[in-house]
Design a protein around this motif. Sequence first.
Motif, PDB file in Angstrom:
ATOM      1  N   ASP A  62      -1.469  -0.598  -3.712  1.00  0.00           N
ATOM      2  CA  ASP A  62      -2.482   0.166  -3.353  1.00  0.00           C
ATOM      3  C   ASP A  62      -1.924   1.058  -3.998  1.00  0.00           C
ATOM      4  O   ASP A  62      -1.285   1.601  -2.795  1.00  0.00           O
ATOM      5  CB  ASP A  62      -4.054  -0.623  -2.195  1.00  0.00           C
ATOM      6  CG  ASP A  62      -4.466  -1.644  -3.207  1.00  0.00           C
ATOM      7  OD1 ASP A  62      -5.401  -2.202  -3.857  1.00  0.00           O
ATOM      8  OD2 ASP A  62      -4.689  -2.433  -1.597  1.00  0.00           O
ATOM      9  N   LYS A  94      -0.645   1.881  -9.477  1.00  0.00           N
ATOM     10  CA  LYS A  94      -1.875   1.027  -9.570  1.00  0.00           C
ATOM     11  C   LYS A  94      -0.604   0.321 -10.881  1.00  0.00           C
ATOM     12  O   LYS A  94      -1.075  -1.573 -10.628  1.00  0.00           O
ATOM     13  CB  LYS A  94      -1.991   1.844 -10.532  1.00  0.00           C
ATOM     14  CG  LYS A  94      -3.073   2.234  -9.376  1.00  0.00           C
ATOM     15  CD  LYS A  94      -4.703   2.937  -9.779  1.00  0.00           C
ATOM     16  CE  LYS A  94      -5.525   3.196  -8.691  1.00  0.00           C
ATOM     17  NZ  LYS A  94      -5.998   4.803  -9.005  1.00  0.00           N
ATOM     18  N   VAL A 105       1.022  -1.307   0.016  1.00  0.00           N
ATOM     19  CA  VAL A 105       0.010   0.244   0.148  1.00  0.00           C
ATOM     20  C   VAL A 105       1.156   1.712   0.258  1.00  0.00           C
ATOM     21  O   VAL A 105       1.652   1.323   0.728  1.00  0.00           O
ATOM     22  CB  VAL A 105      -1.012  -0.041   0.828  1.00  0.00           C
ATOM     23  CG1 VAL A 105      -1.873   1.030   1.845  1.00  0.00           C
ATOM     24  CG2 VAL A 105      -2.058  -1.726   1.327  1.00  0.00           C
TER      25      VAL A 105
END
Length: 312
Positions: free
Chosen positions: A77, A72, A51
């Motif tokens: 994320d 991406k 993330v």
Amino acid sequence: MKINQSIQIQDNKLKHFLNIKSLPKTHILEIISRAEYIHNNNKISKYPNKVVASLFFEPSTRTKTTFELASKKISADFINIDISNSSTSKGESILDMIKTIEAMSCQMFVVRHSVPGTAHYIAESVSNNISVINAGDGSNEHPTQAMLDMFTIKKHKGHFDDLKVSIVGDILHSRVAKSLIYSLNTLGTKEINIVGPESLIPENYSKMSVNYYSDMNKGIKDADVIIMLRLQKERMHDALISMDSYYDDYGLNKNRLEYAKSDVIVMHPGPINRGIEIESSVADGPNSVILNQVSYGISVRMAIMSILFDNN
Ligand code: NCD
């Protein structure tokens, strides 16, 4: 600004990406070569469990968007923290905010802030499994921009050493210029010229291994690469220049471009101000690689993020 230079590289590996000033040549080359691989093969390892949080305390279009796209494309994320609506506007400190986002299992912070050293400061306080990327700290450095600029030069010129590179405009306030100069010096570029009015040149430029020209025609003569910069009015506290004469003295137009080599490439980190530092016929002309820079920025940021994830 007190910066602990050793934090960026640990056990010979890139742990955070904070500045070019203390970045050894091997790491610059590693980033460029991974970016080339990604760009040419459109193939990359994926990081679906990671993330990334972006914290932009200053405005941005291309840097923030290309970070998001890069993230991406490697299947990480990406969370965009809306700073103006964040708890920092209720008085929460940046570190408390970082700790809160860390608790959401985030492994990377991409930080832009007007205060030099902010990304370093955050890197010193995060847990060991987290990497911090400096996406621009005041007028200090913009290291990912420098890497995409190096990628652009390599792609269009093939090498770094036997080149004449002219950087034109507001060198004093530009973090892009600082990171560029450090990278070009580390990569052995033969001639680096800085060009602009004296009031926009750092006092210590003689320590930066560059030549200074106040006369633009002389400063870009026979250049292989011209990099135009925006006037950073948001960082100017006094009127440092006369806007009436700036374009006449330092604007890049077709006539002026004749002083450079015929195959010169024209670069600009964006946002461009047409009619202030550059004429449209040059910005959109055959020598311009300004939009190529933007798309290379995606591969370069994918490379930097993936190297950091691999090393963590
Ligand atoms: C630069 C920046 O923010 O330092 N822009 C960018 O990252 N593409 C240059 C600028 O704002 O003039």
